[in-house]
Design a protein around this motif. Structure first.
Motif, mmCIF file in Angstrom:
data_model
loop_
_atom_site.group_PDB
_atom_site.id
_atom_site.type_symbol
_atom_site.label_atom_id
_atom_site.label_comp_id
_atom_site.label_asym_id
_atom_site.label_seq_id
_atom_site.Cartn_x
_atom_site.Cartn_y
_atom_site.Cartn_z
ATOM 1 N N SER A 5 52.852 60.708 25.260
ATOM 2 C CA SER A 5 52.149 59.628 25.959
ATOM 3 C C SER A 5 51.420 60.123 27.207
ATOM 4 C CB SER A 5 53.132 58.521 26.343
ATOM 5 O OG SER A 5 54.143 59.037 27.192
ATOM 6 N N GLU A 6 51.818 61.299 27.727
ATOM 7 C CA GLU A 6 51.186 61.852 28.913
ATOM 8 C C GLU A 6 50.014 62.770 28.581
ATOM 9 O OE1 GLU A 6 53.825 63.543 31.745
ATOM 10 O OE2 GLU A 6 55.304 61.935 31.564
ATOM 11 N N LEU A 7 49.822 63.020 27.297
ATOM 12 C CA LEU A 7 48.707 63.855 26.868
ATOM 13 C C LEU A 7 47.503 62.976 26.546
ATOM 14 C CD1 LEU A 7 50.581 66.276 24.424
ATOM 15 C CD2 LEU A 7 50.020 66.667 26.836
ATOM 16 N N ILE A 8 46.323 63.452 26.897
ATOM 17 C CA ILE A 8 45.129 62.664 26.630
ATOM 18 C C ILE A 8 44.920 62.537 25.127
ATOM 19 C CG2 ILE A 8 43.507 64.617 26.665
ATOM 20 C CD1 ILE A 8 41.560 62.722 28.185
ATOM 21 N N SER A 9 44.486 61.392 24.700
ATOM 22 C CA SER A 9 44.283 61.133 23.280
ATOM 23 C C SER A 9 43.044 61.863 22.761
ATOM 24 C CB SER A 9 44.106 59.627 23.038
ATOM 25 O OG SER A 9 43.624 59.377 21.731
ATOM 26 N N PRO A 10 43.120 62.410 21.553
ATOM 27 C CA PRO A 10 41.943 63.051 20.953
ATOM 28 C C PRO A 10 40.767 62.087 20.811
ATOM 29 C CG PRO A 10 43.931 63.585 19.716
ATOM 30 C CD PRO A 10 44.307 62.502 20.676
ATOM 31 N N LYS A 11 41.061 60.788 20.794
ATOM 32 C CA LYS A 11 40.012 59.785 20.636
ATOM 33 C C LYS A 11 39.483 59.275 21.974
ATOM 34 C CE LYS A 11 41.885 58.188 16.204
ATOM 35 N NZ LYS A 11 42.398 57.011 15.436
ATOM 36 N N SER A 12 40.014 59.813 23.060
ATOM 37 C CA SER A 12 39.580 59.365 24.380
ATOM 38 C C SER A 12 38.077 59.573 24.568
ATOM 39 C CB SER A 12 40.327 60.141 25.464
ATOM 40 O OG SER A 12 39.718 59.998 26.730
ATOM 41 N N SER A 13 37.456 58.644 25.288
ATOM 42 C CA SER A 13 36.024 58.778 25.576
ATOM 43 C C SER A 13 35.738 60.030 26.406
ATOM 44 C CB SER A 13 35.517 57.537 26.323
ATOM 45 O OG SER A 13 36.184 57.392 27.565
ATOM 46 N N LEU A 84 46.044 66.615 30.869
ATOM 47 C CA LEU A 84 46.867 67.452 30.002
ATOM 48 C C LEU A 84 46.513 67.125 28.558
ATOM 49 C CD1 LEU A 84 50.380 67.344 31.711
ATOM 50 C CD2 LEU A 84 48.689 69.184 31.785
ATOM 51 N N ALA A 85 46.401 68.155 27.737
ATOM 52 C CA ALA A 85 45.977 67.954 26.351
ATOM 53 C C ALA A 85 46.736 68.913 25.441
ATOM 54 C CB ALA A 85 44.480 68.194 26.220
ATOM 55 N N ASP A 86 46.873 68.542 24.185
ATOM 56 C CA ASP A 86 47.498 69.483 23.266
ATOM 57 C C ASP A 86 46.447 70.476 22.766
ATOM 58 O OD1 ASP A 86 46.063 68.324 21.148
ATOM 59 O OD2 ASP A 86 47.736 67.039 20.536
ATOM 60 N N GLU A 87 46.914 71.490 22.048
ATOM 61 C CA GLU A 87 46.032 72.575 21.631
ATOM 62 C C GLU A 87 44.894 72.095 20.735
ATOM 63 O OE1 GLU A 87 49.248 72.702 21.760
ATOM 64 O OE2 GLU A 87 49.806 74.472 22.935
ATOM 65 N N THR A 88 45.141 71.062 19.938
ATOM 66 C CA THR A 88 44.090 70.592 19.032
ATOM 67 C C THR A 88 42.940 69.964 19.804
ATOM 68 O OG1 THR A 88 45.239 68.467 18.713
ATOM 69 C CG2 THR A 88 45.703 70.229 17.127
ATOM 70 N N VAL A 89 43.243 69.279 20.891
ATOM 71 C CA VAL A 89 42.194 68.682 21.715
ATOM 72 C C VAL A 89 41.377 69.785 22.396
ATOM 73 C CG1 VAL A 89 41.722 67.327 23.792
ATOM 74 C CG2 VAL A 89 43.344 66.482 22.085
ATOM 75 N N ILE A 90 42.067 70.781 22.958
ATOM 76 C CA ILE A 90 41.373 71.890 23.605
ATOM 77 C C ILE A 90 40.482 72.614 22.596
ATOM 78 C CG2 ILE A 90 41.647 74.118 24.761
ATOM 79 C CD1 ILE A 90 42.318 71.735 26.532
ATOM 80 N N ALA A 91 40.998 72.838 21.395
ATOM 81 C CA ALA A 91 40.217 73.507 20.359
ATOM 82 C C ALA A 91 39.004 72.670 19.960
ATOM 83 C CB ALA A 91 41.094 73.777 19.140
#
Length: 280
Positions: A5-13, A84-91
């Motif tokens: 819940s603390e990681l930014i969503s991949p769908k975030s604007s 904060l983001a997971d690796e898939t978002v950074i990629a």
């Protein structure tokens, strides 16, 4: 473990907006570009233009945020939004094959050409018809290392903010003034009017760099024009220069690549100028 819940969503604007900066038309529209990796983000976090911070947003994996806590702190101090983001978002945002966990969103930082001239530059690199972004970024890095006062990218050259160019400069985008989109004729005339000698670097040049150094012609204010990686400088651009100079090849190599030739030329001028100022 950081809760999802603390990681930014991949769908975030915010993610969508950052991702699209991989394309030039969106960079131009938003006047924003991406800086990837700890070195570039560190430099961006410490940079400002006219009192306005350059780094406006930072995406970081949890591991990267822990490893580069000092950079995260600097980003916060610069007023940047940190996600904060997971690796898939950074990629997804990153333009590299192996992201390093940090991707910054930065404001454009190019300098008006008139401002470059007003600073009375002594050493300038002019990139005319340079199309490869990696070469452009590497020449920018060379100019920075040699102590150049500015870099000028003509309107026929690659986008300064292309991700490959930003990566190749390894932070030098944030170190010296860069003017972009200047017609080569305007760049040359402006520099000449500012008392700068124009030297075109060309493998088929009439003059030899070693001879120029021996004659003492390289100690004054100088702007080097570097051309296209494949076909060099067109004749009309060569004709604008005060001298067309080749880097001598003492061995059996056919030629030098653009970035290597630029490094040799810029350092030759830098040394000649320091010697002329009694600093050698």
């Amino acid at each position: 473990m950081v809760p999802a819940s603390e990681l930014i969503s991949p769908k975030s604007s915010r993610v969508v907006a950052a991702r699209r900066l991989g394309k030039r038309n969106f960079r131009t529209k938003d006047r924003l570009f991406l800086a990837e990796g700890p070195q570039a983000v560190r430099e961006a976090a410490g940079h400002s233009t006219g009192g306005e911070a350059t780094l406006v947003e930072l995406f970081a994996t949890v591991d990267a945020a822990e490893r580069y806590a000092g950079i995260i702190d600097a980003a916060h101090k610069a007023g940047a939004r940190v996600h904060l983001a997971d690796e898939t978002v950074i990629a997804d945002i990153s333009t590299t094959v192996t992201p390093q966990g940090l991707v910054g969103v930065c404001r454009f930082l190019d300098t008006p050409f008139e401002q470059v001239l007003a600073a009375k530059p002594k050493l300038v690199a002019v990139l005319a018809h340079v199309r490869d972004p990696g070469n452009a970024g590497t020449v920018l890095r060379c100019a920075d290392a040699a102590g150049a006062d500015a870099v000028v990218l003509t309107d026929a050259s690659v986008d300064l903010y292309n991700p490959k160019s930003v990566r190749a400069s390894v932070g030098s985008h944030f170190h010296l003034p860069v003017a972009v989109g200047v017609p080569v004729e305007e760049a040359v005339q402006g520099l000449k009017d500012a008392g700068v000698r124009i030297v075109a670097a060309d493998g088929a040049g009439e003059d030899d760099l070693d001879d120029e150094l021996d004659k003492g012609t390289m100690g004054g204010p100088t702007a080097w024009i570097f051309g296209n990686e494949a076909w060099g400088l067109p004749e009309e651009t060569r004709a604008l220069a005060d001298a067309v100079v080749r880097v001598p090849i003492h061995g059996k190599a056919e030629s030098l690549n653009l970035a290597t030739a630029a490094a040799v030329c810029l350092y030759a001028s830098a040394r000649a100028q320091r010697r002329g100022a009694g600093q050698a």
